[in-house]
Write a protein that holds these residues in place. Sequence first.
Motif, PDB file in Angstrom:
ATOM      1  N   LYS A 212     -10.172  49.912 -25.030  1.00 14.65           N
ATOM      2  CA  LYS A 212      -8.906  49.204 -25.071  1.00 14.65           C
ATOM      3  C   LYS A 212      -9.175  48.832 -23.822  1.00 14.65           C
ATOM      4  CE  LYS A 212      -6.740  52.347 -28.167  1.00 14.65           C
ATOM      5  NZ  LYS A 212      -5.865  53.743 -27.911  1.00 14.65           N
ATOM      6  N   GLN A 213      -8.351  47.759 -24.121  1.00 15.31           N
ATOM      7  CA  GLN A 213      -8.029  47.165 -22.545  1.00 15.31           C
ATOM      8  C   GLN A 213      -6.909  48.467 -21.586  1.00 15.31           C
ATOM      9  OE1 GLN A 213      -5.053  43.447 -23.549  1.00 15.31           O
ATOM     10  NE2 GLN A 213      -6.413  42.573 -22.733  1.00 15.31           N
ATOM     11  N   SER A 214      -7.385  48.495 -20.200  1.00 18.64           N
ATOM     12  CA  SER A 214      -6.861  49.121 -20.259  1.00 18.64           C
ATOM     13  C   SER A 214      -7.382  49.475 -18.437  1.00 18.64           C
ATOM     14  CB  SER A 214      -7.953  50.707 -20.131  1.00 18.64           C
ATOM     15  OG  SER A 214      -9.586  50.431 -19.030  1.00 18.64           O
ATOM     16  N   LYS A 215      -5.956  50.286 -17.846  1.00 15.98           N
ATOM     17  CA  LYS A 215      -5.475  49.512 -16.373  1.00 15.98           C
ATOM     18  C   LYS A 215      -5.897  50.498 -15.676  1.00 15.98           C
ATOM     19  CE  LYS A 215      -1.708  46.282 -16.777  1.00 15.98           C
ATOM     20  NZ  LYS A 215      -0.424  45.585 -16.761  1.00 15.98           N
ATOM     21  N   ASP A 216      -6.639  50.986 -14.248  1.00 15.18           N
ATOM     22  CA  ASP A 216      -6.833  51.613 -13.432  1.00 15.18           C
ATOM     23  C   ASP A 216      -4.791  51.660 -13.002  1.00 15.18           C
ATOM     24  OD1 ASP A 216      -9.598  53.042 -14.359  1.00 15.18           O
ATOM     25  OD2 ASP A 216     -10.119  50.955 -13.031  1.00 15.18           O
ATOM     26  N   VAL A 217      -4.582  53.023 -12.449  1.00 25.73           N
ATOM     27  CA  VAL A 217      -3.058  52.821 -11.654  1.00 25.73           C
ATOM     28  C   VAL A 217      -3.339  54.136 -10.031  1.00 25.73           C
ATOM     29  CG1 VAL A 217      -1.525  54.019 -11.893  1.00 25.73           C
ATOM     30  CG2 VAL A 217      -1.955  52.527 -13.831  1.00 25.73           C
TER      31      VAL A 217
ATOM     32  N   PRO B 185      -3.051  56.763  -8.442  1.00 25.74           N
ATOM     33  CA  PRO B 185      -2.381  58.027  -7.872  1.00 25.74           C
ATOM     34  C   PRO B 185      -0.845  58.040  -6.839  1.00 25.74           C
ATOM     35  CG  PRO B 185      -4.315  58.436  -7.623  1.00 25.74           C
ATOM     36  CD  PRO B 185      -4.114  56.437  -7.025  1.00 25.74           C
ATOM     37  N   SER B 186      -0.439  57.016  -6.577  1.00 19.27           N
ATOM     38  CA  SER B 186       0.548  56.851  -5.379  1.00 19.27           C
ATOM     39  C   SER B 186       2.013  56.525  -5.703  1.00 19.27           C
ATOM     40  CB  SER B 186       0.524  56.134  -4.353  1.00 19.27           C
ATOM     41  OG  SER B 186       0.166  54.336  -5.208  1.00 19.27           O
TER      42      SER B 186
ATOM     43  N   ILE C  64       2.326  54.242  -9.599  1.00 19.07           N
ATOM     44  CA  ILE C  64       3.156  55.141 -10.214  1.00 19.07           C
ATOM     45  C   ILE C  64       4.442  54.416 -11.338  1.00 19.07           C
ATOM     46  CG2 ILE C  64       4.170  57.018 -11.199  1.00 19.07           C
ATOM     47  CD1 ILE C  64       1.529  58.492 -10.248  1.00 19.07           C
ATOM     48  N   SER C  65       5.393  53.614 -10.245  1.00 22.90           N
ATOM     49  CA  SER C  65       6.417  53.090 -10.120  1.00 22.90           C
ATOM     50  C   SER C  65       5.913  51.503 -10.867  1.00 22.90           C
ATOM     51  CB  SER C  65       6.882  52.730  -8.225  1.00 22.90           C
ATOM     52  OG  SER C  65       7.870  52.004  -8.788  1.00 22.90           O
TER      53      SER C  65
ATOM     54  N   MET D 131       3.359  51.078 -12.637  1.00 21.36           N
ATOM     55  CA  MET D 131       2.944  51.937 -14.400  1.00 21.36           C
ATOM     56  C   MET D 131       4.337  51.531 -14.938  1.00 21.36           C
ATOM     57  SD  MET D 131       0.914  54.479 -15.413  1.00 21.36           S
ATOM     58  CE  MET D 131       2.174  55.945 -15.577  1.00 21.36           C
ATOM     59  N   ILE D 132       5.631  52.895 -14.764  1.00 21.92           N
ATOM     60  CA  ILE D 132       7.171  52.893 -15.442  1.00 21.92           C
ATOM     61  C   ILE D 132       7.411  51.798 -15.233  1.00 21.92           C
ATOM     62  CG2 ILE D 132       9.231  53.815 -15.178  1.00 21.92           C
ATOM     63  CD1 ILE D 132       6.843  56.196 -15.142  1.00 21.92           C
ATOM     64  N   HIS D 133       7.137  50.875 -14.395  1.00 23.54           N
ATOM     65  CA  HIS D 133       7.928  49.873 -14.524  1.00 23.54           C
ATOM     66  C   HIS D 133       7.261  48.529 -15.315  1.00 23.54           C
ATOM     67  CE1 HIS D 133      10.685  46.345 -13.144  1.00 23.54           C
ATOM     68  NE2 HIS D 133      10.058  45.674 -13.320  1.00 23.54           N
ATOM     69  N   GLU D 134       6.043  48.720 -15.416  1.00 19.85           N
ATOM     70  CA  GLU D 134       5.675  48.161 -17.755  1.00 19.85           C
ATOM     71  C   GLU D 134       5.838  48.580 -18.384  1.00 19.85           C
ATOM     72  OE1 GLU D 134       1.825  46.576 -15.344  1.00 19.85           O
ATOM     73  OE2 GLU D 134       1.212  46.958 -17.579  1.00 19.85           O
ATOM     74  N   LEU D 135       6.281  49.465 -18.302  1.00 17.57           N
ATOM     75  CA  LEU D 135       6.062  50.782 -19.176  1.00 17.57           C
ATOM     76  C   LEU D 135       8.214  50.037 -19.848  1.00 17.57           C
ATOM     77  CD1 LEU D 135       4.341  53.870 -19.084  1.00 17.57           C
ATOM     78  CD2 LEU D 135       3.987  51.850 -20.643  1.00 17.57           C
TER      79      LEU D 135
END
Lengths: 303, 343
Positions: free
Chosen positions: A277-282, A284-285, A289-290, A292-296
């Motif tokens: 799938k289209q995926s992103k590395d996040v 672990p800081s 994380i901020s 990623m959460i913002h995007e979601l």
Amino acid sequence: MGYKCIVLIKQVPDTKRITGDVMNDDGTVKRSALPAIFNPEDLNALETALEIKGQFRGRVTVLTMGLPGASAILRESLYRGADEAILITDPRCAASDTLATSYILSCAVKKLDYDIVLCGRQAIDGDTAQVGPQLAEKLAVTQITYVEELIELAGKTITAQRNIGNGSQQVKAKLPVLLTVVGDANEPRVAAARKMMKFKNARTPIEVEQEGKDENPDPNEADIKELAAHKCSKLEKRGLLIKQWDLDSVGADLNWCGAGGSPTKVHRIQSVVLAAKQSKDVEPSADGISDMIHELIEEKTIT
Amino acid sequence: MIEVNRKGEVWVFAEQHNGRLEDTPLELMSKARRLADTLGVELAAAVLGDKVKGLAAKLIQHGADKVYLVEHPLLGHYQTNSYAKVMYDLIHKYEPQIVLYGATITGRDLAPRIASAAKAGLTADCTDLQIGDHTTVKDKKLHKNLLFQIRPAFGGNIVATIINLDRWPQMATVREGVMPMPEPDAARKGKVIEETVKLAKQDLPLQLLAEHKRAKKVDLKAARIIVAGGAGVGSKDNFRLIWDLANCLGGAPAATRAAVDLGFIDHDHQVGQTGTTVRPSLYIAVGISGAIQHQAGMSQSQKIVAVNNDPDAPIFQVAHYKILGDLNVVVPLMIKTIREKGL
Ligand SMILES: Cc1cc2nc3c(=O)[nH]c(=O)nc-3n(C[C@H](O)[C@H](O)[C@H](O)COP(=O)(O)OP(=O)(O)OC[C@H]3O[C@@H](n4cnc5c(N)ncnc54)[C@H](O)[C@@H]3O)c2cc1C
């Protein structure tokens, strides 16, 4: 007195041990590369039968359909306390689906005397749970599936508790019945050393013949047959000959057996491919994380 | 034996208990609707019970063109023989080409009994159904518009497509939760066909003594957000992290079989082949390797976040957001961030 139980058992490849090594390139499984084991829930069915015998006396017969090597699980049943073992083996059984299998098994069971037929809930190679109910229909007996506890056996009636997923149900029926037993029903006993000593030499006629061939590399068909017959009769006298039936001896109509008797066919087999799938590395800081959460939150996945 | 009937309808066995339809037959309606449309035939639901007329409307709203309604006092409680007899007679009378059942405890008890009586094929626990053509190898004969019955086999390691060429109806049981439930359409119209049946005491060999229903501890299927923990979480105490993250997102906690077997959480929370199949908007997999049997229950999630300290963990192959790191660092950070955003 007592109850006559027939337990249907199956030798299966140990599907828990599947790794890349046992897959063919076309996605099919090399069955021969997997260890063959006693189907786990069939051990629970056998245990239930042995408990019935322990409490009420009677007789436990184990029956399997399979390749000659399936006699291994028949011996294991004898080690645990089964009284009689029967192997149905015939090249014409090959490629039987659940309908054909239940037909062949029904022909064999009808030759025997029984009060209770027991099956494991399902076999781990197919996970269909179909053979038990199909066999019950062919024998025209009442089926009680998903049995987790035998509550009572009294005269000609049985009371059992079924696991219905979100709870349980107690039902009562007149014998004869067919039970399918779940893994939680009991803790199957281990082989008894004394019985192991006694039955480790139990053989089917086809095994006796094969061993004769292995010992005598210069085969003369007639001699081998005669030798095997002699050895079988000796085993039989000691109670160590495992019964062996083929489709003729169970009186099966060949139209309902094997590939020809099986309505279901395989159209295609694929190995499971993990979807890319289209995926992103996040990272672990805190920042990673901020973001990623913002995007979601932005896309309203988190609200 | 029932002959091939190309005009036959597509049927769904509409399982109900105590006048309430199960989810699985309703989920099945969307796929069954598509199969019927592809074949150009009608979609029918068969509902058996006592005083269940009221369910017909719901089945029509979910996509049925027709409902075969069989009411009888002796059908009030499900039991194998009576239900199998009624279904078998209906199938004989109307010759549907496809009959589908939910792979529930009841469906898996009933369908094989009917298949045996009808001498028809039956495929267990399908995860997908399609219409397609098959050419037999031996005689190169083309069989058009067969039901492709797609299911995992061998402990989930392979996917098999099964067909029935010549002995119909084509029957299958379908896994719970793998198909999305269609939106009901209150404007849909359909026919209700009332069937009368004769049943006698001997059709009910079972006496139901008692039934204990246990409420599920969690409704994973209904959850929009699921936070699942695996063996990597390490202990029941540490599983608090999963509960906390789920709580602050308003989601439900879930687990792998390994985590359930280790006693971290109850089996009701298990996702996967032998647990619940889920399709939430967001699935956060924490300390989960991503075995095929686990993926079978969650790969349809819309967004997947994976937290794992092994870069080769298979879960990363299905994840949209890959967080390579220690869950004991990452999860508290996630909780803190979400709390700060004041959600
Ligand atoms: C027939 C059959 C049916 C099955 N049904 C199911 C089912 O329904 N559901 C199911 O889930 N499984 C099922 N299984 C079991 C399945 O094969 C796997 O064994 C199971 O899913 C593994 O669970 P896990 O990922 O929690 O454990 P593991 O495979 O042990 O993975 C643990 C993961 O945690 C990671 N980890 C460890 N420590 C940390 C840390 N500090 N930080 C971050 N990551 C860490 C590791 O890298 C590893 O990837 C079934 C198996 C069979 C044979």
